[in-house]
Design a protein around this motif. Structure first.
Motif, PDB file in Angstrom:
ATOM      1  N   SER A 183       0.832  -1.210   0.000  1.00  0.00           N
ATOM      2  CA  SER A 183       0.000   0.000   0.000  1.00  0.00           C
ATOM      3  C   SER A 183       0.864   1.257   0.000  1.00  0.00           C
ATOM      4  O   SER A 183       0.565   2.232  -0.706  1.00  0.00           O
ATOM      5  N   ASP A 184       1.969   1.240   0.761  1.00  0.00           N
ATOM      6  CA  ASP A 184       2.887   2.383   0.777  1.00  0.00           C
ATOM      7  C   ASP A 184       3.630   2.492  -0.546  1.00  0.00           C
ATOM      8  O   ASP A 184       3.832   3.603  -1.067  1.00  0.00           O
ATOM      9  N   LYS A 186       2.597   1.571  -3.510  1.00  0.00           N
ATOM     10  CA  LYS A 186       1.694   2.089  -4.546  1.00  0.00           C
ATOM     11  C   LYS A 186       1.565   3.600  -4.451  1.00  0.00           C
ATOM     12  O   LYS A 186       1.583   4.306  -5.478  1.00  0.00           O
ATOM     13  N   ASP A 187       1.447   4.109  -3.240  1.00  0.00           N
ATOM     14  CA  ASP A 187       1.335   5.569  -3.068  1.00  0.00           C
ATOM     15  C   ASP A 187       2.604   6.267  -3.551  1.00  0.00           C
ATOM     16  O   ASP A 187       2.528   7.317  -4.212  1.00  0.00           O
ATOM     17  N   ASN A 191       2.664   8.864  -6.738  1.00  0.00           N
ATOM     18  CA  ASN A 191       2.758  10.289  -6.401  1.00  0.00           C
ATOM     19  C   ASN A 191       4.174  10.845  -6.436  1.00  0.00           C
ATOM     20  O   ASN A 191       4.359  12.049  -6.202  1.00  0.00           O
TER      21      ASN A 191
END
Length: 527
Positions: A183-184, A186-187, A191
């Motif tokens: 999840s981290d 992917k962010d 970004n």
């Protein structure tokens, strides 16, 4: 309450543990079905939550997560699991090792669920490796068969190579990103910019190539058909798709690469064409089916290579349903034929294999109207919906659909002059139906899985429209040529007829010998 979905990967382990203490085959079956239905219900609940609230469900320790990709695939795998367990109840009844089979089957389903729902790289790697080990034991389930054990070992070593590639990729990812949580990651990939992940992404591609049986890592799949029929159904409908699944799970890593997706496209294109041709030269139906799956995996990897990640998911689900049905139905037919030789002829047999049949005029009119309506709808779609023409996914998907039709009918039905009308009509209808299904489902998959980010994935592929168009035209042309050669070789007037020389050509021998991989692995290397 949402945390209940994290029971999904643990329930198959509970089933396996309970089976250890059960001796009754009926009770084993009931326990398996009861708990696997529970997994399916939890999957439906998790998918509903995703549709309703549009939020990723993450466990408190962040080790597991239930995102949109997991919501689609856990539902698919859970339904497939119920069907295969139900089928195995009677099919495996007289087989020695009935209990062992169900224990291994539940281990492999648990590995798949952990892989789909893992949010920690260590869990992903562990599930990736355990999946391979469980597959090896299922492929070599009949230990008294030397060939089953041998080719199970071949599959084992190819999967170990894929494990090595995957571990190297994950080590490079953690080293560059300083995080173990997907999840981290992917962010950060979405970004931020400036990450150098080319090598890690290429190793990830090669890991997927090994698991999905892509040429030249394909040899294990066509020869692993001696396992029980439920294992073949699971392998062709689920396990071999793991390569495409893992590439979707790490899709955003390719936003920081330049050539990795190009590598996937090239290997996928070669596999799609070569495996499809090899399939048509195989005299053994099991190997032909194996190469059919190899070809379809080539399409799936090729779709990833053009940035159509969601399309690869749609493809693997549709192909998985088809192959699972094919293998499970073939087992039924074999069992039925052993009891009663005069089995009922299927509809496809009557349409394509019986020489004498007459089409009613009303039926011909109906077919003509259907084709006309579908054709008009297709033209309107391309004129009105820009997404179908601006992005490469549509071109690849349409080529996949049409070429798949060629594969299917060339493999299972003779192409004679009397049968040409039924064949051509079926090809046209199937092609047009695929366009319609894609327009309603394929595009919905893109927006559901990736939102507006799917456009960035297409851009990351960095392939020109001209190159894609040439590849698609080559796929279609190769399908046409193969179909024509098959037609004329079958309909030559005698064994020494017009095109009998085809079978003596070195190119035919090259594909018949499976590009000499068979000699290389069976005679030169003692795996």
């Amino acid at each position: 309450m949402n945390g209940i979905v994290f029971l999904i990967p643990f329930i198959p382990l509970i089933i396996a543990l309970l089976i250890l203490f059960i001796d009754s085959k009926k009770v084993i079956h009931r326990v398996s079905i009861f708990f696997s239905l529970g997994v399916a219900i939890l999957s439906i609940y998790g998918t509903y939550q995703q549709f309703k609230y549009n939020q990723v469900i993450v466990s408190e320790n962040k080790i597991l997560s239930f995102d949109r990709l997991a919501s689609i695939l856990t539902l698919y795998v859970s339904i497939l699991g119920v069907i295969i367990r139900r089928y195995s109840y009677k099919y495996m009844w007289d087989e020695p090792g009935y209990k062992r089979f169900f224990i291994l089957l539940n281990f492999i389903f648990s590995s798949i669920y952990f892989l789909l729902m893992a949010n920690h790289i260590f869990i992903v790697v562990l599930a990736w490796i355990l999946l391979s080990l469980s597959l090896f034991y299922l492929l070599s389930f009949r230990a008294d068969s030397k060939t089953a054990v041998y080719f199970g070992s071949v599959a084992f070593w190819f999967h170990r190579l894929g494990d090595l590639f995957f571990i190297i990729s994950m080590v490079l990812v953690v080293r560059n990103m300083n995080s173990f949580y997907l999840s981290d990651l992917k962010d950060m990939w979405l970004n931020s910019t400036g990450y150098d992940l080319e090598i890690a992404a290429i190793f990830l591609i090669f890991a997927a190539l090994c698991k999905s049986s892509i040429i030249p890592f394909h040899f294990w799949l066509p020869y692993t058909s001696e396992g029980p029929t439920p294992v073949s159904a699971l392998m062709h409908a689920g396990i071999v798709n793991i390569g495409g699944i893992i590439l979707n799970k790490f899709a955003y890593i390719f936003l920081h690469t330049q050539y990795a997706l190009n590598v996937a496209f090239i290997f996928g294109l070669i596999t799609a064409i070569v495996a499809s041709i090899v399939m048509l030269t195989m005299p053994d139906i099991k190997r032909a089916l194996g190469y059919s799956t190899v070809g379809q995996m080539g399409y799936m990897i090729m779709e990833v290579g053009v940035g159509a990640f969601s399309l690869a998911i749609y493809h693997l689900i549709v192909h998985g349903i088809f192959k699972a049905t094919l293998f499970l139905e073939s087992g039924n037919v074999i069992h039925q034929a052993r009891r009663e030789p005069n089995i009922t002829k299927s509809f496809s047999y009557k349409v394509f294999l019986e020489e004498e049949r007459k089409f009613n005029k009303n039926f011909q009119l109906f077919i003509g109207i259907v084709i006309l309506v579908l054709l008009l709808y297709t033209v309107v779609e391309f004129l009105v919906k820009k997404d179908l023409s601006n992005y490469y996914a549509a071109l690849v998907f349409l080529a996949f659909g049409w070429f798949t039709s060629f594969q299917l009918f060339n493999s299972f039905f003779k192409v004679s002059r009397e049968q040409s009308l039924g064949l051509i009509v079926s090809l046209i209808v199937s092609f047009l139906l695929i366009v319609i299904v894609y327009s309603f489902v394929g595009l919905a998959f893109e927006s559901y899985l990736y939102g507006d980010n799917y456009k960035r994935l297409f851009e990351a592929a960095n392939l020109s429209f001209g190159l894609i168009s040439i590849a698609v035209l080559f796929l279609i042309l190769s399908g046409v040529v193969v179909w024509l050669l098959s037609y004329y070789s079958i309909n030559s007037e005698s064994p020494n007829g017009k095109l009998s020389f085809i079978r003596t050509l070195s190119i035919y021998k090259f594909f018949y010998e499976e590009m000499f991989f068979r000699k290389l692995f069976l005679k030169k290397f003692k795996i």
